[in-house]
Design a protein around this motif. Structure first.
Motif, PDB file in Angstrom:
ATOM      1  N   GLU A 110       0.591  -1.210  -0.408  1.00 26.56           N
ATOM      2  CA  GLU A 110      -0.323  -0.134  -0.181  1.00 26.56           C
ATOM      3  C   GLU A 110       1.203   1.086  -0.188  1.00 26.56           C
ATOM      4  O   GLU A 110       0.527   2.128  -0.536  1.00 26.56           O
ATOM      5  N   THR A 111       1.683   1.378   0.581  1.00 21.14           N
ATOM      6  CA  THR A 111       2.376   2.089   0.812  1.00 21.14           C
ATOM      7  C   THR A 111       4.812   1.744   0.195  1.00 21.14           C
ATOM      8  O   THR A 111       5.302   2.359   1.223  1.00 21.14           O
ATOM      9  N   PRO A 112       4.762   2.035  -1.021  1.00 20.91           N
ATOM     10  CA  PRO A 112       5.869   1.195  -1.367  1.00 20.91           C
ATOM     11  C   PRO A 112       7.192   1.961  -1.117  1.00 20.91           C
ATOM     12  O   PRO A 112       8.302   1.354  -0.418  1.00 20.91           O
ATOM     13  N   HIS A 113       6.436   3.210  -1.052  1.00 18.30           N
ATOM     14  CA  HIS A 113       7.351   4.560  -1.549  1.00 18.30           C
ATOM     15  C   HIS A 113       7.959   4.906   0.251  1.00 18.30           C
ATOM     16  O   HIS A 113       8.881   5.262   0.320  1.00 18.30           O
ATOM     17  N   ILE A 114       7.298   4.175   1.173  1.00 19.84           N
ATOM     18  CA  ILE A 114       7.617   4.746   2.581  1.00 19.84           C
ATOM     19  C   ILE A 114       7.887   3.187   3.680  1.00 19.84           C
ATOM     20  O   ILE A 114       8.294   3.354   4.290  1.00 19.84           O
ATOM     21  N   PHE A 115       7.925   2.115   2.296  1.00 17.13           N
ATOM     22  CA  PHE A 115       8.409   0.657   3.056  1.00 17.13           C
ATOM     23  C   PHE A 115       9.530   0.418   3.599  1.00 17.13           C
ATOM     24  O   PHE A 115      10.640   1.197   2.625  1.00 17.13           O
ATOM     25  N   SER A 116       9.856  -0.319   4.831  1.00 11.95           N
ATOM     26  CA  SER A 116      11.060  -0.218   5.489  1.00 11.95           C
ATOM     27  C   SER A 116      10.742  -1.487   5.896  1.00 11.95           C
ATOM     28  O   SER A 116      10.010  -1.465   6.663  1.00 11.95           O
ATOM     29  N   SER A 117      11.770  -2.550   6.009  1.00 13.20           N
ATOM     30  CA  SER A 117      11.963  -3.414   6.976  1.00 13.20           C
ATOM     31  C   SER A 117      13.216  -4.293   7.630  1.00 13.20           C
ATOM     32  O   SER A 117      13.878  -3.803   6.484  1.00 13.20           O
ATOM     33  N   ASN A 118      12.969  -4.680   8.998  1.00 13.29           N
ATOM     34  CA  ASN A 118      14.568  -5.062   9.051  1.00 13.29           C
ATOM     35  C   ASN A 118      14.739  -6.111   7.960  1.00 13.29           C
ATOM     36  O   ASN A 118      16.346  -6.534   7.960  1.00 13.29           O
ATOM     37  N   THR A 119      14.079  -6.636   7.586  1.00 11.87           N
ATOM     38  CA  THR A 119      15.142  -8.732   6.515  1.00 11.87           C
ATOM     39  C   THR A 119      14.710  -8.267   4.700  1.00 11.87           C
ATOM     40  O   THR A 119      14.680  -8.640   4.723  1.00 11.87           O
ATOM     41  N   VAL A 120      13.344  -7.364   4.603  1.00 11.87           N
ATOM     42  CA  VAL A 120      13.409  -6.902   3.092  1.00 11.87           C
ATOM     43  C   VAL A 120      13.921  -6.103   2.848  1.00 11.87           C
ATOM     44  O   VAL A 120      13.961  -5.348   3.552  1.00 11.87           O
ATOM     45  N   GLU A 121      14.365  -6.036   1.556  1.00  9.83           N
ATOM     46  CA  GLU A 121      15.224  -5.353   0.636  1.00  9.83           C
ATOM     47  C   GLU A 121      14.310  -4.039   0.155  1.00  9.83           C
ATOM     48  O   GLU A 121      13.713  -4.527   0.056  1.00  9.83           O
ATOM     49  N   CYS A 122      14.822  -2.999   0.694  1.00  8.48           N
ATOM     50  CA  CYS A 122      14.175  -1.849   0.633  1.00  8.48           C
ATOM     51  C   CYS A 122      13.763  -1.573  -1.081  1.00  8.48           C
ATOM     52  O   CYS A 122      14.745  -1.613  -1.487  1.00  8.48           O
ATOM     53  N   PHE A 123      12.276  -0.922  -1.560  1.00  9.10           N
ATOM     54  CA  PHE A 123      12.836  -0.411  -2.987  1.00  9.10           C
ATOM     55  C   PHE A 123      13.489   0.390  -3.682  1.00  9.10           C
ATOM     56  O   PHE A 123      14.014   0.197  -4.988  1.00  9.10           O
ATOM     57  N   SER A 124      13.468   1.611  -2.778  1.00  9.96           N
ATOM     58  CA  SER A 124      14.731   2.201  -3.300  1.00  9.96           C
ATOM     59  C   SER A 124      16.326   1.417  -3.703  1.00  9.96           C
ATOM     60  O   SER A 124      16.674   2.053  -4.357  1.00  9.96           O
ATOM     61  N   LYS A 125      16.468   0.814  -2.884  1.00  6.29           N
ATOM     62  CA  LYS A 125      17.496   0.471  -3.122  1.00  6.29           C
ATOM     63  C   LYS A 125      18.469  -0.482  -4.055  1.00  6.29           C
ATOM     64  O   LYS A 125      18.944  -0.622  -5.077  1.00  6.29           O
ATOM     65  N   VAL A 126      17.226  -1.592  -4.593  1.00  8.48           N
ATOM     66  CA  VAL A 126      17.129  -2.366  -5.252  1.00  8.48           C
ATOM     67  C   VAL A 126      17.027  -1.330  -6.742  1.00  8.48           C
ATOM     68  O   VAL A 126      17.579  -1.661  -7.828  1.00  8.48           O
ATOM     69  N   GLN A 127      15.910  -0.807  -6.564  1.00 10.45           N
ATOM     70  CA  GLN A 127      15.849   0.489  -8.283  1.00 10.45           C
ATOM     71  C   GLN A 127      17.209   1.386  -8.345  1.00 10.45           C
ATOM     72  O   GLN A 127      17.781   1.003  -9.527  1.00 10.45           O
TER      73      GLN A 127
END
Length: 204
Positions: A110-127
């Motif tokens: 729902e909010t990928p632009h502000i998503f953060s997690s201790n284990t899941v890679e963030c979208f901005s890093k992948v991009q």
């Protein structure tokens, strides 16, 4: 001078059919996935690739090797073309992950632009790593033609960058189908998407 970059996703895998999240873990291509890769290979048989790059995930490497065929080039593997790492979500179904971590799961979609997690890679890093990798490949192959085999979300993030789409709208477009084909024309001034997520070879 322009570089032509053919982008594709690996063929269907066993985990795809079971709706298990893959990420950095791996799963074998299904018979259908192998057929998809062969259909794409036939479509690309007359394209004179100067290089073929692939994620280090086996599903992508196997797809790249099928596309390569008898071409006298090696498949160059790089970790930076891998899928987004789903961390402790990998190997589990969507329902399992939603049940076990409902807040993170909701934010992911729902909010990928502000998503953060201790284990899941963030979208901005992948991009960032995908764009950096493509720019590196283009620099290595000026005025040449290359093929790049990667993954659904990684490719979606890359294309969003070229289309100036924000992370907030990441899920507004359809998923990238297995072995669908996208063609980029890139030079020092412009980036052009010639066609995107084409699957006409499925009917071959």
């Amino acid at each position: 001078m322009s570089t032509l970059v053919y982008l594709t996703r690996h063929g269907e895998t066993v985990w795809n059919t079971k709706k298990l999240m893959q990420g950095w873990k791996d799963s074998s291509l299904t018979d259908k996935g192998i057929k998809q890769a062969k259909q794409l290979a036939q479509r690309l048989s007359e394209v004179p690739f100067d290089a073929i790059y692939s994620s280090t995930s086996d599903r992508a490497v196997k797809t790249a090797e099928i596309i390569k065929g008898k071409r006298p080039v090696q498949v160059i593997q790089t970790d930076t073309l891998r899928e987004l790492s789903f961390g402790n979500w990998e190997g589990k179904t969507f329902d399992e992950n939603e049940r076990e971590s409902p807040k993170e799961w909701s934010a992911f979609w729902e909010t990928p632009h502000i998503f953060s997690s201790n284990t899941v890679e963030c979208f901005s890093k992948v991009q960032e790593r995908m764009v950096k990798t493509i720019n590196y490949i283009v620099k290595q192959h000026p005025n040449e033609t290359v093929c790049v085999v990667s993954h659904s979300i990684a490719l979606k993030l890359l294309l969003d960058f070229f289309e100036n789409n924000t992370l907030e709208n990441l899920w507004s477009s359809l998923p990238i189908p297995p072995t669908s084909l996208t063609l980029l024309k890139i030079d020092s001034v412009t980036n052009e998407i010639i066609f995107k997520c084409d699957t006409t070879h499925y009917n071959a």
